[in-house]
Motif scaffolding. Structure first.
Motif, short mmCIF file in Angstrom:
data_model
loop_
_atom_site.label_atom_id
_atom_site.label_comp_id
_atom_site.label_asym_id
_atom_site.label_seq_id
_atom_site.Cartn_x
_atom_site.Cartn_y
_atom_site.Cartn_z
N ASN A 1 -3.79 2.64 9.07
CA ASN A 1 -2.77 1.42 8.71
C ASN A 1 -2.35 0.73 10.17
O ASN A 1 -2.12 -0.53 10.34
CB ASN A 1 -1.43 1.89 8.12
CG ASN A 1 -1.68 2.60 7.00
OD1 ASN A 1 -2.38 2.10 6.13
ND2 ASN A 1 -1.02 3.45 6.67
N LYS B 1 2.48 1.86 -3.42
CA LYS B 1 1.48 2.57 -4.45
C LYS B 1 1.25 4.07 -4.18
O LYS B 1 1.01 4.67 -5.06
CB LYS B 1 0.11 1.77 -4.35
CG LYS B 1 0.10 0.35 -4.77
CD LYS B 1 -1.36 -0.34 -4.78
CE LYS B 1 -1.19 -1.74 -5.36
NZ LYS B 1 -2.63 -2.23 -5.22
N GLU B 2 1.43 4.47 -2.93
CA GLU B 2 1.36 5.79 -2.82
C GLU B 2 2.25 6.61 -2.85
O GLU B 2 2.38 7.83 -3.17
CB GLU B 2 0.70 6.08 -1.37
CG GLU B 2 -0.70 5.63 -0.76
CD GLU B 2 -0.89 5.59 0.66
OE1 GLU B 2 -0.21 6.00 1.43
OE2 GLU B 2 -2.06 5.02 0.99
N LYS C 1 0.90 -1.10 0.04
CA LYS C 1 0.07 -0.01 -0.02
C LYS C 1 0.92 1.27 -0.09
O LYS C 1 0.59 2.23 -0.69
CB LYS C 1 -1.08 0.02 1.23
CG LYS C 1 -1.83 1.10 1.33
CD LYS C 1 -2.55 1.25 2.53
CE LYS C 1 -3.39 2.52 2.72
NZ LYS C 1 -4.30 2.34 4.19
#
Length: 413
Positions: free
Chosen positions: A332, A60-61, A57
């Motif tokens: 998260n 990807k950011e 994640k």
């Protein structure tokens, strides 16, 4: 050995200061469009898949930052060896124990005392970092906390008409009733030495007194004085195991308990996901170890199970901090505590698993105490000494050995 590591790592910091000017461009490389690789080194094999998911994640950011998830066997030993070689990973995730204390004193980690991230962390866990290092400065962000608790099978308790014990005498009475019914009170897994630690930590933490290790360091007390009650109670609990306490390991115990082979399991809450894997339908509860006969004095052993530290010599400190901030993000952090059945060190972030309801009062009241073994150097090898104690049940011998080993460690400082 500690002095050697400290001297080598101090030299590493001098070298890093001399080379700081040459690394400025690298520190902002990801912002300039260049691909940057940082290393996240941690000691949680059971959390590797969770971190894989979170790292995916994050990447990807942040497409210009690659995070390498590193989780070697004997992680703390590997980390100390790498620190001695001036090869400290960018972000380090370990527990608040003597390894963290040694590395903090040696100047391996960034000073985060004034970091804004600490404003959102429960003060009790920040204090634990200071207590274990003996330093005023803070060199990590507390991330997750675990807890020692007695895990129990609700179906067996209901079948035998048992209620959750609040005192030591009630605890022993429950074990006696289970034994009298022809069932096993506790499932021990002493083939793995470390599994002696959860129950012993709870016993010691609730009987040693608040200043035991400070007094011990000053030579004003001893294990023979401060740990006798805990050790005697540990030996008492051994009367309520199964027929093969020494032939079964942690994995065996998780499965056996899941199958209903004992009424209680003297472990920590980290065992619950493994138990549920073996039996998703089992109905579990957890209660704090009732160590004394005064319930108002009962404290739940809950220390910083995972902290996040940034290497002082990282070539990419901005990217490292960005990853730490990502992990601290509420969504998260919630993913982590949900999948790992842990408690968060972040203010207001709660653990919603009903299995853990029996521990929530302790957290709400702040009736918490750190893991005693976090203050005992690995060179003493408490787990192995306790494993021997389960065989010979010699309380005086164990306490004498602890005092002897402690003096050796003090002599090497």
């Amino acid at each position: 050995m500690k002095k050697t590591i400290a001297l080598v790592m101090s030299s590493a910091l001098v070298l890093s200061m001399l080379s700081a000017c040459g690394s400025k461009n690298e520190q902002t490389a990801s912002e300039s469009g260049k691909k940057v690789k940082i290393e996240f080194f941690h000691y949680k094999p059971e959390a590797k898949k969770t971190f894989d998911k979170l790292i995916e994640k994050f990447e990807k950011e942040n497409p210009n930052i690659d995070v390498v998830n590193v989780n070697p066997p004997e992680a703390e030993t590997v980390l100390k060896t790498r620190a001695a070689k001036r090869d400290v990973p960018d972000v380090v995730g370990i527990g608040a124990d003597t390894t963290f204390a040694e590395l903090s004193k040696a100047g391996v980690f960034e000073d985060l005392t004034n970091a804004s991230e600490l404003d959102n962390i429960q003060p009790a866990y920040i204090k634990m970092l200071r207590d274990v290092t003996g330093l005023d400065k803070v060199y990590a962000i507390p991330y997750a906390a675990n807890a020692d608790g007695v895990i129990y099978n609700k179906a067996i308790f209901k079948e035998l008409g048992l209620t959750v014990p609040k005192t030591w005498d009630e605890f022993i009475a429950v074990a006696e009733k289970v034994k009298a019914a022809g069932k096993t009170p506790f499932y021990f897994t002493f083939k793995d030495a470390w599994t002696t630690l959860p129950v012993y930590n709870a016993l010691a933490a609730n009987t040693q007194g608040e200043t035991f290790f400070q007094d011990l360091n000053k030579g004003n007390t001893s294990f023979k004085e401060g740990y006798k009650e805990a050790t005697e109670k540990f030996v008492k609990l051994l009367e309520y195991g199964h027929k093969d306490n020494f032939g079964k390991g942690y994995a065996d115990g998780n499965v056996a308990f899941a199958k209903g082979e004992s009424a209680m399991y003297l472990q920590g809450i980290w065992a619950i996901p493994e138990i549920k894997k073996a039996n998703p339908n089992i109905e579990l509860g957890v209660f704090p170890y009732p160590v004394t006969n005064n319930p108002e004095q009962t404290k739940l052993v809950s220390g910083v199970d995972l902290l996040l530290a940034i290497s002082k010599t990282s070539k990419h400190p901005k990217e490292a901090k960005k990853f730490v901030d990502f992990l601290l993000d509420e969504e998260n952090a919630k993913t982590y505590i949900t999948e790992q059945n842990a408690f968060s060190a972040i203010k207001g972030l709660t653990q919603d698993d009903p299995t853990l309801d029996g521990l929530k009062e302790s957290f709400a009241k702040g009736a918490l105490v750190d893991f005693p073994d976090h203050y005992i150097p690995a060179s003493i090898n408490l787990a192995n000494l306790l494993q021997q104690l389960t065989h010979d049940k010699d309380v005086d011998k164990f306490l004498k050995t602890m005092d002897s080993e402690w003096k050796k460690v003090q002599g090497r400082k």
